[in-house]
Design an enzyme around this catalytic site. Sequence first.
Site, PDB file in Angstrom:
ATOM      1  N   VAL A  15       0.909  -1.144   0.051  1.00 13.19           N
ATOM      2  CA  VAL A  15       0.033  -0.064   0.029  1.00 13.19           C
ATOM      3  C   VAL A  15       0.811   1.101   0.159  1.00 13.19           C
ATOM      4  CG1 VAL A  15      -0.194  -0.042   2.387  1.00 13.19           C
ATOM      5  CG2 VAL A  15      -1.951   1.136   1.093  1.00 13.19           C
ATOM      6  N   CYS A 101      20.355  -3.785   1.498  1.00 18.02           N
ATOM      7  CA  CYS A 101      19.495  -3.635   0.349  1.00 18.02           C
ATOM      8  C   CYS A 101      18.898  -2.385  -0.082  1.00 18.02           C
ATOM      9  CB  CYS A 101      18.393  -4.590   0.726  1.00 18.02           C
ATOM     10  SG  CYS A 101      17.186  -4.921  -0.572  1.00 18.02           S
ATOM     11  N   GLY A 125       8.306   4.014  -1.242  1.00 13.95           N
ATOM     12  CA  GLY A 125       7.186   4.276  -0.234  1.00 13.95           C
ATOM     13  C   GLY A 125       7.910   4.309   1.153  1.00 13.95           C
ATOM     14  N   CYS A 198      14.356  -8.784   3.254  1.00 15.55           N
ATOM     15  CA  CYS A 198      14.411  -7.908   2.138  1.00 15.55           C
ATOM     16  C   CYS A 198      14.297  -8.879   0.834  1.00 15.55           C
ATOM     17  CB  CYS A 198      15.391  -6.902   2.174  1.00 15.55           C
ATOM     18  SG  CYS A 198      15.432  -5.740   0.885  1.00 15.55           S
TER      19      CYS A 198
END
Length: 363
Positions: A15, A101, A125, A198
């Site tokens: 999201v 990462c 995000g 990750c």
Amino acid sequence: MKNKKHIVIGLSGGVDSSVAAWLLKSQGHKVMGVFMKNWDDDDTDSYCTSKQDFLDAATAAEIIGIEFDAVSFSKEYREKVFQNFLHEYSVGRTPNPDVFCNSEIKFKSFLKHSHDLGAEYIATGHYARTQVGKEGKYQLLKGADLNKDQSYFLHRLSQEQLSSSIFPLGELKKNQVRNLAREIGLPNAEKKDSTGICFIGERPFKEFLSKYLKTKPGPICSADGNIIGQHDGLSFYTIGQRKGIGIGGLPKHHGGKILNQPWFVIAKENCSNTLVVAQGHDNPQLFSSSLKAINSSWVLGKPPNFKEIQAKIRYRQKTFSSFITCHQDEFSLSFETRQWAVTPGQSAVIYNGVECLGGGIIS
């Protein structure tokens, strides 16, 4: 950003990145979404969710009305992140792969890929912010939502990386992001946040690590040297760990009373392959007054020129006051208040108020 920008955003299928893409598009920028697939073993097990994440990202891009593509950095991930991840576990430390990462894949390989596509900026995000300071250098700031702030994971980013990066969610709180997702009609509005490794996802840790590292069982000893059990391999344990040790709440005599307190890992002795444990969450042996860190990285390109700072030694932690001493690519911290479970391999991240200055790997 008064002028329209050409921006490539990393769409993970979650999201946060989806709403970030919508915000950029609604501001009039030319936005392209790119899904990063950096782990090749998805077809061999059911734990990695990259197939569903890809579909979620593609659906979000279609609803938002932006171009969408996918790219794989599997080779780079294995060489620059995963090999370091395995090495750290093999020498008894507990690494945080998300930190590398970000610095090596999302803000290096992905940044280069986006520039090759003609983009001026990349966006993600993450809940973090940037600003240009008095000296014209980019500063990394905590996100406005302190419960979601992710500057801890971004502390190794350089000036070059920050100057080309945008964090659209920096001023928002998580509930605002979910509300926007509902208003937009995104199907991932209620999707849970990822908590796995990750790009690898959530899976049984011992089973996963055993595929790549040879482990050797050995003794579990109490702090006074008594053998009270056997561990499955030191790589499977971390400082402060309580669950999964496998010795239950063996009694401890104290002041004539028996205290049936849980056991916690306080040390891993590689030379003797011994796991050392002690009873009680507040056992003094779980607390430290200082640490040393190596492989330091500073957002402004140099360490702070002052001694009193704030620090974090894990993501879900409030900053605490400390004194820092820097030497070349190392630093040491002396804490005003003793800290619980200082863990080698994790990141010690340094702050000055809301500004993230950088950090290093606890040694």
